[in-house]
Design a protein around this motif. Sequence first.
Motif, PDB file in Angstrom:
ATOM      1  N   VAL A   1       0.859  -1.182   0.000  1.00 51.90           N
ATOM      2  CA  VAL A   1       0.000   0.000   0.000  1.00 51.90           C
ATOM      3  C   VAL A   1       0.896   1.233   0.000  1.00 51.90           C
ATOM      4  O   VAL A   1       1.734   1.415   0.902  1.00 51.90           O
ATOM      5  CB  VAL A   1      -0.927   0.029   1.214  1.00 51.90           C
ATOM      6  N   VAL A   2       0.763   2.068  -1.003  1.00 46.00           N
ATOM      7  CA  VAL A   2       1.589   3.264  -1.131  1.00 46.00           C
ATOM      8  C   VAL A   2       0.768   4.502  -0.779  1.00 46.00           C
ATOM      9  O   VAL A   2      -0.372   4.657  -1.219  1.00 46.00           O
ATOM     10  CB  VAL A   2       2.198   3.380  -2.548  1.00 46.00           C
ATOM     11  N   GLU A   3       1.360   5.361   0.024  1.00 48.91           N
ATOM     12  CA  GLU A   3       0.647   6.570   0.476  1.00 48.91           C
ATOM     13  C   GLU A   3       0.550   7.605  -0.635  1.00 48.91           C
ATOM     14  O   GLU A   3      -0.486   8.224  -0.827  1.00 48.91           O
ATOM     15  CB  GLU A   3       1.349   7.171   1.697  1.00 48.91           C
ATOM     16  N   ASP A   4       1.629   7.798  -1.369  1.00 46.22           N
ATOM     17  CA  ASP A   4       1.648   8.815  -2.409  1.00 46.22           C
ATOM     18  C   ASP A   4       2.399   8.314  -3.631  1.00 46.22           C
ATOM     19  O   ASP A   4       3.348   7.530  -3.524  1.00 46.22           O
ATOM     20  CB  ASP A   4       2.340  10.096  -1.913  1.00 46.22           C
ATOM     21  N   LEU A   5       1.968   8.787  -4.790  1.00 50.06           N
ATOM     22  CA  LEU A   5       2.689   8.519  -6.023  1.00 50.06           C
ATOM     23  C   LEU A   5       3.641   9.678  -6.292  1.00 50.06           C
ATOM     24  O   LEU A   5       3.360  10.826  -5.914  1.00 50.06           O
ATOM     25  CB  LEU A   5       1.728   8.367  -7.196  1.00 50.06           C
ATOM     26  N   PRO A   6       4.799   9.421  -6.914  1.00 42.45           N
ATOM     27  CA  PRO A   6       5.717  10.521  -7.204  1.00 42.45           C
ATOM     28  C   PRO A   6       5.102  11.523  -8.171  1.00 42.45           C
ATOM     29  O   PRO A   6       4.284  11.170  -9.007  1.00 42.45           O
ATOM     30  CB  PRO A   6       6.925   9.803  -7.824  1.00 42.45           C
ATOM     31  N   ALA A   7       5.508  12.767  -8.043  1.00 47.46           N
ATOM     32  CA  ALA A   7       4.995  13.807  -8.946  1.00 47.46           C
ATOM     33  C   ALA A   7       5.474  13.547 -10.356  1.00 47.46           C
ATOM     34  O   ALA A   7       6.599  13.087 -10.578  1.00 47.46           O
ATOM     35  CB  ALA A   7       5.478  15.189  -8.474  1.00 47.46           C
TER      36      ALA A   7
END
Length: 219
Positions: free
Chosen positions: A212-218
Motif C-alpha cells: 500500500v503506497v501513500e503517495d505517487l511521485p509527482a
Amino acid sequence: MSAREAILNAVRGGLGHRTVDPAARRREADALLEDLPAIRPGLLADDLVEAFIARLVTPKVAATAERIADARELPAAVARYLEARGLPAAIALQPAAVLQALDWSGFELHERVAPDETLAVGCARWGIAETGSLVFHSDAETPILANFLPLHHLVMVRASTVLAYLDDYATATAGQRPPRNVNIITGASGTTDIEGSLVLGAHGPRYLHVVVVEDLPAA
C-alpha cells in the motif's frame, strides 16, 4: 416430465402459492438501505488502510502486506520480498506507466508474464477493506492474465483508493464506461478455476503480497 421440471415443481409446491407485491418488496429493500451501518459487517480497524491490511493477513485471505510512503520505494520493497524468499531478481513488470517510471536498477525486467512466472509486479485500481479484495480493470496497461499466471504476485495499491465496502466500488465507478474485464481477487490461490486454464496455464498466484503506497511521485 423431466427430472428438472419435477424438482422445480416440488420446490414450488413446498413454497406454496404466494403473491409477491413488488411495491412492498421495494419498500422493504429501501428500509434496509436507510441504515447501512446496521447491515454492514464491522471493519477490523477505524483507519481504512489498517482495516484493509488487517483483513489481507487473516488466515482466510492468506496474503502478506506492507505500507510504503512513496511509490519510489516499491523497487526496494520488491528486493526485500525476493531476498526474504531466496528468489532471483527477475520480474515480469506490468506495463503501467507508474511502474515503468520507477528505478528498477539491479532487476532483470520483462513485460510478458509466462505461465508459472516466478514473480510479477502489478498495480490494482482499488482495495476493499471489508474483504481484503483487490479490483483490477483490463486495459493496455493492465493485462488480466498477469493476475493469474505468476507464482508470486506483488501488487501495489494506492492508499487513497482503498474503499470500505464492496458496494462502495460500485458507487465510485457509477456512470463510468466499464472496462472489458473486471477481476475482484481476494487472496492467493493456486487452484483458481479459470476457463481455458488447461491451455493458458492460469491458476492464480500461490503467494500474494500487497504494498500500500501513500503517495505517487509527482509527474
